[in-house]
Motif scaffolding. Structure first.
Motif, PDB file in Angstrom:
ATOM      1  N   ALA A  17       3.970   5.552   0.561  1.00 25.13           N
ATOM      2  CA  ALA A  17       2.967   4.651   0.908  1.00 25.13           C
ATOM      3  C   ALA A  17       2.012   5.441   2.215  1.00 25.13           C
ATOM      4  N   VAL A  18       0.722   5.297   1.756  1.00 27.90           N
ATOM      5  CA  VAL A  18      -0.211   5.793   2.682  1.00 27.90           C
ATOM      6  C   VAL A  18      -1.072   4.759   3.111  1.00 27.90           C
ATOM      7  N   ARG A  19      -1.598   4.671   4.643  1.00 28.72           N
ATOM      8  CA  ARG A  19      -2.629   3.636   5.154  1.00 28.72           C
ATOM      9  C   ARG A  19      -3.700   4.312   5.582  1.00 28.72           C
ATOM     10  N   ASP A  65       9.459   5.898   3.552  1.00 31.39           N
ATOM     11  CA  ASP A  65      10.216   7.198   3.700  1.00 31.39           C
ATOM     12  C   ASP A  65      10.017   8.310   2.648  1.00 31.39           C
ATOM     13  N   VAL A  66       9.329   8.101   1.637  1.00 37.02           N
ATOM     14  CA  VAL A  66       9.090   9.123   0.854  1.00 37.02           C
ATOM     15  C   VAL A  66       7.957  10.167   1.320  1.00 37.02           C
ATOM     16  N   MET A  67       8.195  11.318   1.691  1.00 35.98           N
ATOM     17  CA  MET A  67       7.299  12.422   2.041  1.00 35.98           C
ATOM     18  C   MET A  67       6.477  13.206   0.998  1.00 35.98           C
ATOM     19  N   LYS A  68       6.961  13.144  -0.420  1.00 38.75           N
ATOM     20  CA  LYS A  68       6.320  14.325  -1.234  1.00 38.75           C
ATOM     21  C   LYS A  68       6.388  13.743  -2.587  1.00 38.75           C
ATOM     22  N   ILE A  81       9.018  -0.943  -1.444  1.00 42.54           N
ATOM     23  CA  ILE A  81       8.154   0.531  -2.034  1.00 42.54           C
ATOM     24  C   ILE A  81       9.118   1.737  -1.646  1.00 42.54           C
ATOM     25  N   ASN A  82      10.192   1.646  -0.693  1.00 42.21           N
ATOM     26  CA  ASN A  82      11.092   2.596  -0.621  1.00 42.21           C
ATOM     27  C   ASN A  82      12.115   2.605  -1.653  1.00 42.21           C
TER      28      ASN A  82
END
Length: 549
Positions: free
Chosen positions: A312-314, A230-233, A305-306
């Motif tokens: 989180a980047v895959r 959910d975290v974008m930045k 993680i949220n």
């Protein structure tokens, strides 16, 4: 009893049945020369800023529309062994310099064309090769005297732009100013202090839509994907990189757990969950803000993680993970363990953006220590963007050449005409039969201004005679003016049309080596092909077809 039929005497007696053999001038040498001439003619029309595009459809039916010789020859899959030698020479040029592949093929084709005339006059291949070698030696002796510009400081943006511009003109005529600005900025910004420049550190990310003038340079990496959580930045982010999946760890050996009651089942799953939470928590406590994984994120892992406010980047590609580690100075960890301070990477900002309608994740480093730059290319079609990418590749390789040797020679056929003039004069002074080959070498060099003129739609002979007259008067920097009316010529150094010195140096060497190797062949022996009979054309793919019925 089967009757033994004796084979014809000679070479065919030694070889397996089905093998083929060609020898002598008519069968071997002329055949090879003809194949190479045909091949050189194919790519010759793609030379220069007004070169025509080729449409190549490769073995997996991918379409290429380009005038980049390296791409054309790579996708053509040429079978002829002599033409393959020319291709190997141009591939060496691609590896050494990264540009000038077309020059190598056109020049070796022109040398072989000249050799054919000499062979018909009665010269032998060794005499021709000797003459060509003398002429090459003289050409490489003259070349340094023709240098017209030198870049001493390759961190100076204006100087670098001047050097890169010509190599882009031949690929993207009309767009060269904008692309030069992008490439120069990208290359200079990541130039390391004391180590050599690595071409791989300038990445290209192609995003469909808009126009090429909306392309930009990003300090760092750009990935065409969405984030997992959910975290974008995250700003001033510490990056933890894992090559494994972020999920409940699978045990190395298989085991069986005997559960008797519902309570035991609850405790078992809670134990797994608490273990995973402990792992994610320890990563968060180590200071990580962004978790990058080379495999999937489990749902439960994403939940934690949220919970700990991490991004989180895959990334599916191990190469992308390796480059990201280089960008952020992180260490890729093979297991889900908390990273130490040294293993964490750093990025000024990691955020999700939308370019056109494509979501992208950007890892940006604004500081001086940025080690990788990405050029985000925009364009209307994939084919067009692929061509822009090839032009960028040539530009970046030219920059690498500048860091090795900053000397430049005049472009637009000026260098070739001056070399041709001086080598023809040198040929007059030679007493032996080599002089004919030396003169043919000079004629072969005239092919380049001729080709530029032909591809622009101008009378080639007129251009060459004008250029030779100007060079006789001592105007060494005069070349063909593609923007002028008719067969116009101008001082190309003033116009900023210059070619990299090392590019010309290696092009002449490789082309000459390929041509002399082909001329030294006097027999072609084709062994019988392995395998049984070929399936009839149009037959299906066998077992795979049965499943479709």
């Amino acid at each position: 009893m089967a009757l033994h039929v004796p084979k014809a005497p000679g070479m065919s007696q030694m070889l397996k049945e089905g093998a083929r053999h060609f020898s002598g001038l008519e069968e071997a040498v002329y055949r090879n020369i003809n194949a190479c001439k045909q091949f050189a003619q194919t790519v010759r029309t793609a030379y220069g800023p007004n070169g025509m595009n080729k449409m190549v459809i490769n073995h997996i039916e991918k379409l290429f529309v380009t005038n980049d010789a390296a791409t054309i020859i790579r996708e053509l899959e040429v079978e002829h062994p002599a033409a393959k030698l020319m291709i190997l020479a141009s591939q060496m040029q691609e590896q050494e310099i990264g540009d000038g592949t077309n020059f190598v093929i056109i020049f070796s084709g022109a040398l072989l064309e000249g050799a054919e005339d000499l062979l018909r006059m009665g010269l032998t291949p060794p005499e021709i090769v000797d003459g060509y070698e003398l002429a090459l030696e003289k050409a490489l002796e003259i070349l340094p005297t023709l240098t017209c510009y030198e870049i001493k400081d390759y961190r100076n943006l204006e100087e670098v732009k001047k050097g890169i511009k010509t190599s882009l003109m031949s690929k993207q005529y009309g767009q060269e100013d904008f692309l030069t600005k992008l490439i120069s900025k990208a290359c200079v910004s990541i130039m390391p202090e004391n180590t050599t420049f690595n071409v791989d550190n300038v990445r290209v990310c192609k995003i469909l839509g808009s126009g090429v003038h909306n392309s930009e340079v990003v300090q760092g990496m750009v990935f065409k994907r969405q984030v997992e959580g959910d975290v974008m930045k995250k700003t001033k982010a510490r990056v933890a990189v894992f090559t494994c999946a972020v999920d409940i760890m699978q045990t190395e050996t298989k085991g069986t757990v005997l559960i008797k009651t519902a309570d035991e089942l609850m405790k078992f799953s809670r134990g797994e969950e608490s273990l995973l939470e402990e792992q994610i928590k320890s990563i968060a406590e180590a200071g990580a803000d962004v978790v990058v994984a080379g495999a999937k994120f489990g749902d439960m892992a994403l939940h934690y993680i949220n919970k700990y406010q991490m991004m989180a980047v895959r990334l599916n590609s191990k190469w992308d993970i390796r480059r990201l580690c280089k960008t952020t100075s992180a260490t890729a960890l093979p297991r889900l363990t908390p990273p130490t301070k040294e293993e964490l990477g750093y990025a000024d900002v990691v955020f999700v953006d939308e370019v056109g309608e494509t979501p992208v994740v950007i890892f940006r480093n604004e500081g001086k220590e940025s080690r990788i730059a990405t050029i985000v290319v925009r364009g209307s079609t994939d084919n067009y963007m692929d061509d822009i990418e090839r032009a960028i590749d040539d530009g970046v390789n030219t920059f690498k050449g500048i860091t090795r040797d900053g000397r430049f020679v005049p472009g637009a056929g000026a260098t070739e005409i001056e070399l041709a003039r001086q080598i023809a004069t040198y040929g007059e002074t030679l007493p032996g039969l080599e002089q004919y080959a030396v003169k043919k070498f000079a004629t072969a060099l005239e092919t380049f201004p001729k080709t530029l003129a032909e591809n622009t739609g101008v009378k080639a002979n007129e251009v060459v005679s004008k250029l030779l007259a100007a060079h006789e008067e001592g105007k060494k920097n005069y070349g063909f003016d593609i923007d002028g009316d008719g067969s116009a010529i101008k001082d190309v150094v003033e116009a900023g049309v210059i070619d990299l010195y090392v590019n010309k140096y290696w092009s002449l060497k490789y082309a000459m080596n390929a041509a002399s190797t082909i001329l030294k062949v006097d027999q072609i022996i084709l062994a019988k092909r392995a395998g049984g009979p070929k399936p009839p054309a149009g037959a299906g793919g066998g077992a795979g077809d049965a499943d479709d019925d």
